[in-house]
Structure formats: C-alpha cells, structure tokens
Design an enzyme around this catalytic site. Structure first.
Site, PDB file in Angstrom:
ATOM      1  N   GLY A  47       0.846  -1.179   0.000  1.00  0.00           N
ATOM      2  CA  GLY A  47       0.000   0.000   0.000  1.00  0.00           C
ATOM      3  C   GLY A  47       0.880   1.226   0.000  1.00  0.00           C
ATOM      4  O   GLY A  47       2.045   1.170   0.396  1.00  0.00           O
ATOM      5  N   GLN A  52       2.812  10.063   1.192  1.00  0.00           N
ATOM      6  CA  GLN A  52       4.133   9.436   1.216  1.00  0.00           C
ATOM      7  C   GLN A  52       4.999   9.847   0.028  1.00  0.00           C
ATOM      8  O   GLN A  52       6.210   9.621   0.047  1.00  0.00           O
ATOM      9  CB  GLN A  52       4.005   7.915   1.249  1.00  0.00           C
ATOM     10  CG  GLN A  52       3.463   7.399   2.564  1.00  0.00           C
ATOM     11  CD  GLN A  52       3.404   5.897   2.539  1.00  0.00           C
ATOM     12  OE1 GLN A  52       2.393   5.326   2.164  1.00  0.00           O
ATOM     13  NE2 GLN A  52       4.498   5.262   2.926  1.00  0.00           N
ATOM     14  N   CYS A 100       6.748   0.205   6.838  1.00  0.00           N
ATOM     15  CA  CYS A 100       6.290   1.366   6.073  1.00  0.00           C
ATOM     16  C   CYS A 100       7.418   1.853   5.180  1.00  0.00           C
ATOM     17  O   CYS A 100       8.563   1.949   5.624  1.00  0.00           O
ATOM     18  CB  CYS A 100       5.855   2.470   7.039  1.00  0.00           C
ATOM     19  SG  CYS A 100       5.186   3.928   6.219  1.00  0.00           S
ATOM     20  N   LEU A 101       7.071   2.162   3.944  1.00  0.00           N
ATOM     21  CA  LEU A 101       8.066   2.686   3.009  1.00  0.00           C
ATOM     22  C   LEU A 101       8.653   4.013   3.507  1.00  0.00           C
ATOM     23  O   LEU A 101       9.778   4.350   3.161  1.00  0.00           O
ATOM     24  CB  LEU A 101       7.436   2.869   1.627  1.00  0.00           C
ATOM     25  CG  LEU A 101       6.902   1.586   0.981  1.00  0.00           C
ATOM     26  CD1 LEU A 101       6.147   1.914  -0.300  1.00  0.00           C
ATOM     27  CD2 LEU A 101       8.021   0.591   0.721  1.00  0.00           C
ATOM     28  N   HIS A 142      -3.676   1.315   7.848  1.00  0.00           N
ATOM     29  CA  HIS A 142      -2.323   1.883   7.820  1.00  0.00           C
ATOM     30  C   HIS A 142      -2.275   3.074   6.857  1.00  0.00           C
ATOM     31  O   HIS A 142      -1.764   4.147   7.201  1.00  0.00           O
ATOM     32  CB  HIS A 142      -1.336   0.787   7.387  1.00  0.00           C
ATOM     33  CG  HIS A 142       0.068   1.249   7.251  1.00  0.00           C
ATOM     34  ND1 HIS A 142       1.049   0.894   8.151  1.00  0.00           N
ATOM     35  CD2 HIS A 142       0.683   2.021   6.318  1.00  0.00           C
ATOM     36  CE1 HIS A 142       2.200   1.432   7.771  1.00  0.00           C
ATOM     37  NE2 HIS A 142       2.003   2.129   6.653  1.00  0.00           N
ATOM     38  N   GLU A 143      -2.813   2.885   5.655  1.00  0.00           N
ATOM     39  CA  GLU A 143      -2.784   3.960   4.655  1.00  0.00           C
ATOM     40  C   GLU A 143      -3.707   5.110   5.058  1.00  0.00           C
ATOM     41  O   GLU A 143      -3.366   6.282   4.856  1.00  0.00           O
ATOM     42  CB  GLU A 143      -3.145   3.422   3.269  1.00  0.00           C
ATOM     43  CG  GLU A 143      -2.227   2.325   2.751  1.00  0.00           C
ATOM     44  CD  GLU A 143      -0.742   2.635   2.820  1.00  0.00           C
ATOM     45  OE1 GLU A 143      -0.346   3.818   2.750  1.00  0.00           O
ATOM     46  OE2 GLU A 143       0.050   1.679   2.954  1.00  0.00           O
ATOM     47  N   HIS A 146      -2.038   7.551   7.203  1.00  0.00           N
ATOM     48  CA  HIS A 146      -1.196   8.525   6.492  1.00  0.00           C
ATOM     49  C   HIS A 146      -2.004   9.758   6.087  1.00  0.00           C
ATOM     50  O   HIS A 146      -1.474  10.867   6.097  1.00  0.00           O
ATOM     51  CB  HIS A 146      -0.566   7.894   5.248  1.00  0.00           C
ATOM     52  CG  HIS A 146       0.640   7.070   5.529  1.00  0.00           C
ATOM     53  ND1 HIS A 146       1.785   7.582   6.111  1.00  0.00           N
ATOM     54  CD2 HIS A 146       0.889   5.754   5.301  1.00  0.00           C
ATOM     55  CE1 HIS A 146       2.683   6.627   6.235  1.00  0.00           C
ATOM     56  NE2 HIS A 146       2.167   5.505   5.759  1.00  0.00           N
TER      57      HIS A 146
END
Length: 177
Positions: A47, A52, A100-101, A142-143, A146
């Site tokens: 995701g 991000q 997480c990226l 999670h997304e 953000h």
C-alpha cells in the site's frame, strides 16, 4: 510510469492532514494514481498513500500481494481509493507486524480492527462500499492513518513491539523452517 520518491519519517508532509480530492477526472490525478501503483510495486509495498510521495491528497493504493516484505500477503489487484472513509469496524482488534516505506528498516506490532466497512471513490468516479478483513483491512487502516498525518509508530503500544527489518526477516525465515 514513474517510480516516485518516498518521503521519509521526519518530512513534515507525513504529519499533515491530507485534503479531499474534488476532480477525479483530472488527468494529473490519473497519472498520480498510475505512478503510485508503479511505486508500490517497485518498492515491494502492499500500500502507499499520496502523502508518502509529498502529495497531500486523500488518496491511497491498496495493493496486497505476496512479495519479499510480505510473503504471506493475499493477492489482489492494486486499487486506488480516493477520499476513503472508515464507516464502521469490529470491536476486536488484532496485533500484526507492519512496516512502512516512509519508515525504512523498522517493523512494529500494531493493533488494528480485524473487520472494517469502508467506502471510497474509485478512479472512474464510482462510489464503492466494501467489507475488508484481516491483512487487507490492516493495509487500509495503515494507509488511512497517512491521510490523517499518522505513521504506524504512533499506534505501537510499547517500544518492545519494535524490531529491525533484518531481525523481522530472520524470524520469518526461522518460523517457516
């Protein structure tokens, strides 16, 4: 398609509340969606949210699939979710490991709702309603965080629920043997 640069923890864009998207047919938005999909695939994510990549819009991609970082992830087509909403959720929460990226090298054990009902607008402008469970529900939450200016570290209950990515991978390999 272009792989976009991922903002790292400490970049202030990750702490902003993202803004609603009003023009879904905008060609720039469609290009951003394509680039987000390319980025999430090329970086072995499951995701990615627009903040991000330094775009403070209410948009993210859910792209669950088995890969090096998430070998047991279920397979699904990458899905753009525009102006998503968490409509309702189960009472039960389950802890699971997240990375997480934007927070490279760290995993955290994060409590999330196991079942959620969501709505979002797809890239064609159609309102979608879905029930998501388990890992895909975790990705959505999670997304969604953000978009609210949160990262998974904000949800970890204790620093003992953190480990490095290398140690996580070692433990995953050991648990399969």
């Amino acid at each position: 398609m272009t792989v976009l640069q991922v903002a790292q923890l400490g970049n202030e864009v990750l702490r902003y509340k993202a803004q609603p998207i009003n023009n879904i047919s905008d060609k720039n938005l469609q290009q951003i969606i394509d680039n987000l999909i390319t980025t999430v695939i090329e970086t072995n994510g499951v995701g990615i949210a627009a903040p991000q990549v330094s775009i403070s819009d209410r948009l993210f991609i859910v792209a669950s699939r088995p890969n090096l970082r998430y070998p047991n992830a279920p397979q699904m087509e990458p899905t753009a979710m525009i102006n998503p909403k968490l409509v309702s959720h189960s009472e039960d929460r389950v802890k699971g490991w997240e990375g997480c990226l934007s927070v490279p090298g760290i995993r955290g054990l994060v409590p999330r709702y196991r079942v959620i009902n969501v709505e979002y607008t797809n890239r064609e402008g159609k309102l979608e309603r879905q029930e998501l469970t388990d890992f895909v529900a975790r990705i959505f939450q999670h997304e969604y965080d953000h978009l609210e200016g949160l990262v998974f570290l904000d949800r970890v209950e204790s620093t003992t629920d953190l480990m490095t990515e290398d140690e996580y991978q070692k433990q995953i390999i050991q648990s399969r043997n």
